[in-house]
Motif scaffolding. Structure first.
Motif, PDB file in Angstrom:
ATOM      1  N   ALA A  67      -0.692  -3.221   0.735  1.00 33.81           N
ATOM      2  CA  ALA A  67      -1.956  -3.968   0.743  1.00 33.81           C
ATOM      3  C   ALA A  67      -1.771  -5.348   1.372  1.00 33.81           C
ATOM      4  O   ALA A  67      -2.663  -5.846   2.076  1.00 33.81           O
ATOM      5  N   LEU A  68      -0.622  -5.972   1.134  1.00 34.21           N
ATOM      6  CA  LEU A  68      -0.358  -7.275   1.754  1.00 34.21           C
ATOM      7  C   LEU A  68      -0.298  -7.150   3.275  1.00 34.21           C
ATOM      8  O   LEU A  68      -0.843  -7.993   3.998  1.00 34.21           O
ATOM      9  N   ARG A 321     -17.987  -8.578   2.175  1.00 35.16           N
ATOM     10  CA  ARG A 321     -17.460  -9.136   3.423  1.00 35.16           C
ATOM     11  C   ARG A 321     -16.181  -8.392   3.797  1.00 35.16           C
ATOM     12  O   ARG A 321     -15.299  -8.185   2.961  1.00 35.16           O
ATOM     13  N   LEU A 322     -16.080  -7.980   5.066  1.00 31.68           N
ATOM     14  CA  LEU A 322     -14.867  -7.296   5.505  1.00 31.68           C
ATOM     15  C   LEU A 322     -13.672  -8.240   5.400  1.00 31.68           C
ATOM     16  O   LEU A 322     -13.752  -9.418   5.742  1.00 31.68           O
ATOM     17  N   GLY A 323     -12.556  -7.691   4.959  1.00 34.93           N
ATOM     18  CA  GLY A 323     -11.362  -8.484   4.692  1.00 34.93           C
ATOM     19  C   GLY A 323     -11.160  -8.768   3.217  1.00 34.93           C
ATOM     20  O   GLY A 323     -10.095  -9.252   2.818  1.00 34.93           O
ATOM     21  N   THR A 324     -12.154  -8.459   2.389  1.00 38.14           N
ATOM     22  CA  THR A 324     -12.061  -8.717   0.950  1.00 38.14           C
ATOM     23  C   THR A 324     -11.103  -7.732   0.286  1.00 38.14           C
ATOM     24  O   THR A 324     -11.193  -6.528   0.509  1.00 38.14           O
ATOM     25  N   PRO A 325     -10.188  -8.211  -0.569  1.00 39.45           N
ATOM     26  CA  PRO A 325      -9.302  -7.300  -1.303  1.00 39.45           C
ATOM     27  C   PRO A 325      -9.957  -6.788  -2.597  1.00 39.45           C
ATOM     28  O   PRO A 325     -10.743  -7.500  -3.228  1.00 39.45           O
ATOM     29  N   PHE A 326      -9.619  -5.573  -2.958  1.00 40.12           N
ATOM     30  CA  PHE A 326     -10.084  -4.953  -4.200  1.00 40.12           C
ATOM     31  C   PHE A 326      -8.910  -4.260  -4.867  1.00 40.12           C
ATOM     32  O   PHE A 326      -7.895  -3.954  -4.234  1.00 40.12           O
ATOM     33  N   ARG A 341      -5.015   1.637  -6.814  1.00 38.44           N
ATOM     34  CA  ARG A 341      -4.313   0.910  -5.759  1.00 38.44           C
ATOM     35  C   ARG A 341      -5.082  -0.346  -5.377  1.00 38.44           C
ATOM     36  O   ARG A 341      -6.324  -0.388  -5.452  1.00 38.44           O
ATOM     37  N   PRO A 342      -4.359  -1.365  -4.879  1.00 39.24           N
ATOM     38  CA  PRO A 342      -5.028  -2.462  -4.195  1.00 39.24           C
ATOM     39  C   PRO A 342      -5.396  -2.009  -2.783  1.00 39.24           C
ATOM     40  O   PRO A 342      -4.622  -1.295  -2.127  1.00 39.24           O
TER      41      PRO A 342
END
Length: 403
Positions: A67-68, A321-326, A341-342
């Motif tokens: 994810a990073l 917003r695109l680029g947002t982590p979940f 998962r992230p």
């Protein structure tokens, strides 16, 4: 699996009209109700609840590092605060410290939406998609007879923003009929048009593979010399996607739980004479362009960065917003699946609408396709918000306004 279309950037050089006459534009809107039109205005009603990072579902080993890596790709498109500061830190972090990096810089917020009646729910829907492998040629031959079309020159893109600023980003697709602008052809008509062959960028050996390429929005075609041609979304005919599943249930007796990609392929193989009619039930049609790029990386998503298998998701860009982590926690019973998962929001899709609606990118090839084709999961989600901010601070400008 809820088949969807990825919304890519429009192909440069396609004819555009910043504005047409008001009557022509409104006439097209009324003639084709399935083109991109403003959604009905309703309160969004989303609520968020801050939670401790250590209470998140436990992810498998290596998931935070992946994810990073995906987040660092998104950072090439995130230049404003607060993302610029966090991205500056992210690029120096190691995979081993990835989970610590997210814990130190983000607060998880559980997402809830209105349920039945007065109730609220944290349960949404997550389907899967992948980058398919097709077999074909750049020229038509006896074996490869099914076209992958580029954008034809009779497809008009009408941008209404100059006439109506509130419709920014809303485009109509159509074509000229004399002096009139009319809706562009549906799939059934396009399938019969011989004059479009000059716009074919490739020919493949299976019509169902060609259809699923349109569903996924991007893919690779193995050519006779063993090389690969990567293709991606260039434009669309303006008609809203409609699953062929309801037709297969109604006309062919399939059960709703059987509507996986694998089952539809099996039906098509057993019923070759009905395939064209079945595919025509979906009026939407996708046009492609050839894509370059590192073959070791995934296809480019709507954010403009390569997708990372099992770390990228498609979301509704009106809500997130695109680029947002979940962090997502998905499960289903038939077939059984559970994954936590992230992930990073890096793509969009025509069927991906709503707050708790995700499409999970499984990767490239048949194995990824099998996993994607089986997925239709209940999902809970936590949006990771930069510390010191609330979720509303990182949403698109009007995401929490009445719609």
């Amino acid at each position: 699996m809820a088949f969807h279309l990825n919304s890519r950037a429009l192909l440069p050089g396609v004819r555009r009209f910043a504005s047409l006459s008001l009557l022509a534009a409104l006439g097209l809107l009324s003639a084709c109700t399935t083109v991109e039109t403003p959604v009905e205005k309703k309160p969004l009603g989303t609520t968020f609840r801050a939670e401790a990072f250590e209470k998140l579902p436990k992810a498998p080993s290596g998931a935070w590092g992946e994810a990073l890596s995906a987040f660092n790709l998104s950072c090439t498109r995130l230049s404003s605060a607060p993302w610029s500061e966090i991205c500056a830190k992210a690029k120096w972090e190691s995979p081993e410290r990835a989970e610590a990096f997210f814990a130190e810089n983000f607060t998880p917020w559980a997402v809830e939406v209105p349920g039945k009646g007065e109730a609220r729910t944290d349960a949404g829907l997550m389907t899967g998609y992948y980058e398919p492998l097709l077999h074909g040629s750049r020229v038509r031959d006896r074996k490869n007879a099914y076209p992958i079309y580029g954008v034809p020159d009779d497809l008009l893109i009408i941008d209404l923003a100059e006439l109506y600023p509130e419709l920014k980003g809303k485009r109509l697709r159509g074509k000229l009929d004399g002096r009139r602008v009319v809706p562009y052809d549906q799939r059934g008509i396009i399938q019969e048009r011989g004059d479009l062959e000059k716009w074919a960028i490739a020919w493949v050996d299976d019509p169902v593979d060609a259809f699923f390429l349109q569903v996924q929005g991007s893919g690779r075609i193995e050519l006779p010399d063993g090389s690969f041609m990567r293709v991606g979304f260039a434009d669309q005919n303006g008609w809203r996607y409609r699953s062929i599943g309801s037709w297969l249930i109604r006309e062919e007796g399939l059960k709703s739980h059987e509507l996986s990609m694998q089952r539809i392929r099996a039906w098509a193989k057993a019923n070759p004479g009905k395939v064209k009619k079945a595919l025509a039930q979906n009026p939407s049609f996708i046009f492609f362009e050839e894509r370059s790029g590192d073959p070791a990386l995934g296809p480019v998503g709507a954010q403009g960065v390569p997708l990372t298998p099992q770390s990228s998701v498609a979301v509704d860009p009106n809500r997130w917003r695109l680029g947002t982590p979940f962090v997502i926690d998905a499960e289903q019973d038939r077939p059984q699946l559970h994954l936590a998962r992230p992930v990073i929001a890096q793509d969009t899709g025509g069927a991906i609408r709503g707050v708790l609606r995700f499409d999970y990118f499984w990767g490239f090839g048949d194995k990824a396709g099998e996993a994607a084709g089986r997925q239709k999961s209940r999902v809970r989600a936590w949006v990771l918000v930069p510390k010191g901010l609330a979720p509303e601070d990182i949403l698109p400008g009007d995401a929490h306004a009445p719609r």
